[in-house]
Design a protein around this motif. Structure first.
Motif, PDB file in Angstrom:
ATOM      1  N   GLY A   1       0.778  -1.230   0.000  1.00 27.50           N
ATOM      2  CA  GLY A   1       0.000   0.000   0.000  1.00 27.50           C
ATOM      3  C   GLY A   1       0.808   1.277   0.000  1.00 27.50           C
ATOM      4  N   ALA A   2       2.134   1.183  -0.038  1.00 28.47           N
ATOM      5  CA  ALA A   2       2.978   2.374  -0.016  1.00 28.47           C
ATOM      6  C   ALA A   2       3.850   2.431  -1.270  1.00 28.47           C
ATOM      7  N   ARG A   3       4.176   3.646  -1.714  1.00 28.62           N
ATOM      8  CA  ARG A   3       5.065   3.794  -2.862  1.00 28.62           C
ATOM      9  C   ARG A   3       6.486   3.434  -2.473  1.00 28.62           C
ATOM     10  N   ALA A   4       7.177   2.806  -3.415  1.00 24.68           N
ATOM     11  CA  ALA A   4       8.577   2.431  -3.189  1.00 24.68           C
ATOM     12  C   ALA A   4       9.304   2.539  -4.516  1.00 24.68           C
ATOM     13  N   GLY A   5      10.632   2.447  -4.458  1.00 30.94           N
ATOM     14  CA  GLY A   5      11.413   2.439  -5.684  1.00 30.94           C
ATOM     15  C   GLY A   5      12.485   3.507  -5.721  1.00 30.94           C
ATOM     16  N   PHE A   6      13.339   3.392  -6.718  1.00 26.78           N
ATOM     17  CA  PHE A   6      14.460   4.319  -6.872  1.00 26.78           C
ATOM     18  C   PHE A   6      13.979   5.761  -7.020  1.00 26.78           C
ATOM     19  N   ASP A   7      13.030   5.996  -7.926  1.00 26.23           N
ATOM     20  CA  ASP A   7      12.543   7.361  -8.141  1.00 26.23           C
ATOM     21  C   ASP A   7      11.879   7.927  -6.895  1.00 26.23           C
ATOM     22  N   VAL A   8      11.180   7.083  -6.161  1.00 25.99           N
ATOM     23  CA  VAL A   8      10.491   7.541  -4.949  1.00 25.99           C
ATOM     24  C   VAL A   8      11.510   7.967  -3.897  1.00 25.99           C
ATOM     25  N   ASP A   9      12.518   7.132  -3.676  1.00 20.72           N
ATOM     26  CA  ASP A   9      13.569   7.490  -2.713  1.00 20.72           C
ATOM     27  C   ASP A   9      14.319   8.742  -3.155  1.00 20.72           C
ATOM     28  N   LEU A  10      14.588   8.824  -4.466  1.00 22.56           N
ATOM     29  CA  LEU A  10      15.311   9.988  -4.982  1.00 22.56           C
ATOM     30  C   LEU A  10      14.500  11.257  -4.778  1.00 22.56           C
TER      31      LEU A  10
ATOM     32  N   GLY B   1      26.706  11.960  -0.622  1.00 23.10           N
ATOM     33  CA  GLY B   1      26.654  10.504  -0.602  1.00 23.10           C
ATOM     34  C   GLY B   1      25.258   9.909  -0.598  1.00 23.10           C
ATOM     35  N   THR B   2      24.231  10.749  -0.470  1.00 18.78           N
ATOM     36  CA  THR B   2      22.862  10.235  -0.438  1.00 18.78           C
ATOM     37  C   THR B   2      22.489   9.552  -1.746  1.00 18.78           C
ATOM     38  N   TYR B   3      22.841  10.177  -2.857  1.00 14.91           N
ATOM     39  CA  TYR B   3      22.508   9.613  -4.161  1.00 14.91           C
ATOM     40  C   TYR B   3      23.161   8.249  -4.345  1.00 14.91           C
ATOM     41  N   ALA B   4      24.436   8.139  -4.008  1.00 14.62           N
ATOM     42  CA  ALA B   4      25.153   6.866  -4.156  1.00 14.62           C
ATOM     43  C   ALA B   4      24.501   5.771  -3.319  1.00 14.62           C
ATOM     44  N   ALA B   5      24.032   6.132  -2.135  1.00 15.99           N
ATOM     45  CA  ALA B   5      23.379   5.151  -1.267  1.00 15.99           C
ATOM     46  C   ALA B   5      22.065   4.661  -1.880  1.00 15.99           C
ATOM     47  N   ILE B   6      21.328   5.551  -2.533  1.00 18.17           N
ATOM     48  CA  ILE B   6      20.068   5.166  -3.167  1.00 18.17           C
ATOM     49  C   ILE B   6      20.332   4.262  -4.358  1.00 18.17           C
ATOM     50  N   VAL B   7      21.348   4.602  -5.153  1.00 21.65           N
ATOM     51  CA  VAL B   7      21.718   3.755  -6.293  1.00 21.65           C
ATOM     52  C   VAL B   7      22.130   2.359  -5.809  1.00 21.65           C
ATOM     53  N   LYS B   8      22.929   2.311  -4.761  1.00 20.57           N
ATOM     54  CA  LYS B   8      23.375   1.021  -4.226  1.00 20.57           C
ATOM     55  C   LYS B   8      22.199   0.193  -3.727  1.00 20.57           C
ATOM     56  N   LYS B   9      21.237   0.843  -3.092  1.00 18.05           N
ATOM     57  CA  LYS B   9      20.070   0.153  -2.551  1.00 18.05           C
ATOM     58  C   LYS B   9      19.279  -0.555  -3.654  1.00 18.05           C
ATOM     59  N   TRP B  10      19.111   0.110  -4.799  1.00 15.64           N
ATOM     60  CA  TRP B  10      18.224  -0.416  -5.826  1.00 15.64           C
ATOM     61  C   TRP B  10      18.926  -1.135  -6.967  1.00 15.64           C
TER      62      TRP B  10
ATOM     63  N   THR C   1      15.197  18.365 -15.652  1.00 21.57           N
ATOM     64  CA  THR C   1      16.399  18.570 -14.849  1.00 21.57           C
ATOM     65  C   THR C   1      17.586  17.943 -15.573  1.00 21.57           C
ATOM     66  N   GLU C   2      18.750  18.083 -14.977  1.00 19.29           N
ATOM     67  CA  GLU C   2      19.895  17.328 -15.454  1.00 19.29           C
ATOM     68  C   GLU C   2      19.567  15.833 -15.331  1.00 19.29           C
ATOM     69  N   PRO C   3      20.096  14.997 -16.214  1.00 21.33           N
ATOM     70  CA  PRO C   3      19.835  13.557 -16.109  1.00 21.33           C
ATOM     71  C   PRO C   3      20.244  13.024 -14.734  1.00 21.33           C
ATOM     72  N   TYR C   4      19.429  12.121 -14.196  1.00 20.05           N
ATOM     73  CA  TYR C   4      19.752  11.580 -12.879  1.00 20.05           C
ATOM     74  C   TYR C   4      20.082  10.086 -12.908  1.00 20.05           C
TER      75      TYR C   4
ATOM     76  N   ALA D   1      19.539  20.626  -5.711  1.00 26.14           N
ATOM     77  CA  ALA D   1      19.339  19.555  -4.730  1.00 26.14           C
ATOM     78  C   ALA D   1      19.998  18.262  -5.202  1.00 26.14           C
ATOM     79  N   LEU D   2      19.940  17.996  -6.508  1.00 24.18           N
ATOM     80  CA  LEU D   2      20.587  16.799  -7.056  1.00 24.18           C
ATOM     81  C   LEU D   2      22.093  16.865  -6.854  1.00 24.18           C
ATOM     82  N   GLU D   3      22.676  18.028  -7.097  1.00 27.11           N
ATOM     83  CA  GLU D   3      24.114  18.209  -6.854  1.00 27.11           C
ATOM     84  C   GLU D   3      24.441  17.973  -5.374  1.00 27.11           C
TER      85      GLU D   3
END
Length: 249
Positions: free
Chosen positions: A50-59, A236-245, A110-113, A228-230
């Motif tokens: 019942g909850a949203r999940a995924g790379f884009d959601v975390d990002l 290190g937040t972005y790298a952690a999300i990539v590693k997670k998914w 935005t810039e590609p993510y 915010a993306l930069e």
């Protein structure tokens, strides 16, 4: 007279309370990013328990946090993302959207993510070994995605089977009503990892980049998202999300 004054006082108090509530709601809206997605495309976005999940959601949640905002989500079919954005139904669309010249004429990105691309998913025992083998076959695609026009332009002999939802593409391959599904790389590999009997062709049809879409009259929002993306890449937040998914890729 006393009761009349009491009623008037109560009405005034109620009006003030309603005004405060409305002001509070407007303030809350000002602190919220109105974001739309089609949560049917794991691992990029989907629903779980019942909850949203995924790379884009975390990002998106990480970007909002970096901007000091909350996220106010809207769920919508993929084909409605750009029209809904232009119609001011929401202010941001993130849903594994490829940056294309056609879309860039209508909305800003935005810039590609993240880098993805179109790939073909088939059953493990399929005789399809190369992209050339797709010609003459039934291939399922999701309406509103780049897969439709790409196959039409580059693989005209393919018999396209257009469906509304990403899962339907895979289901048609599974039951033999389609020989292959052409979709985004992350979703195809996720499906092949979590379901037995499927594989992804080694050769990609395209290499694409995902972007977050905003209206062309909101350059300040686009720029804020880029900052915010930069920021989350630097801390290190972005790298952690990539590693997670995508750690297994």
């Amino acid at each position: 007279m006393k009761s009349t004054r009491l009623v008037a006082a109560l009405l005034m108090s109620a009006a003030l309370a309603l005004g405060a509530t409305a002001h509070g709601a407007r303030a809350a809206d000002a602190d919220a990013l109105k974001v739309a997605t089609d949560a049917t495309f794991p691992p990029m976005e989907y629903t779980e328990n019942g909850a949203r999940a995924g790379f884009d959601v975390d990002l998106m949640n990480a970007l909002a946090h970096a901007m000091g905002k909350e996220v106010q989500w809207t769920d919508i079919d993929f084909k409605g993302l750009v029209p809904g954005l232009v119609a001011h139904r929401f202010d941001i669309a993130i849903s594994a959207i490829y940056i294309t010249p056609e879309r860039a004429q209508v909305v800003d990105f935005t810039e590609p993510y993240y880098a993805g691309g179109l790939v073909a998913l088939v059953k493990t025992d399929s005789p399809i070994k190369t992209l050339a083998d797709l010609n003459g076959k039934k291939v399922s695609v999701q309406v509103g995605t780049k897969s439709v026009n790409f196959l039409q332009a580059h693989y005209p002999q393919v018999q396209r089977v257009e469906v509304e939802k990403n899962q339907e593409m895979f289901d048609l391959v599974g039951v033999g009503r389609a020989d292959a599904a052409v979709t985004g790389k992350p979703a195809a590999y996720q499906f092949a990892r979590t379901r037995t009997g499927f594989r992804v062709l080694d050769e990609q049809l395209t290499t694409e980049k995902y972007g977050i879409a905003v209206r062309k009259d909101e350059p300040q929002l686009r720029d804020a998202l880029n900052r915010a993306l930069e920021k989350i890449k630097a801390d290190g937040t972005y790298a952690a999300i990539v590693k997670k998914w995508f750690s297994s890729k």
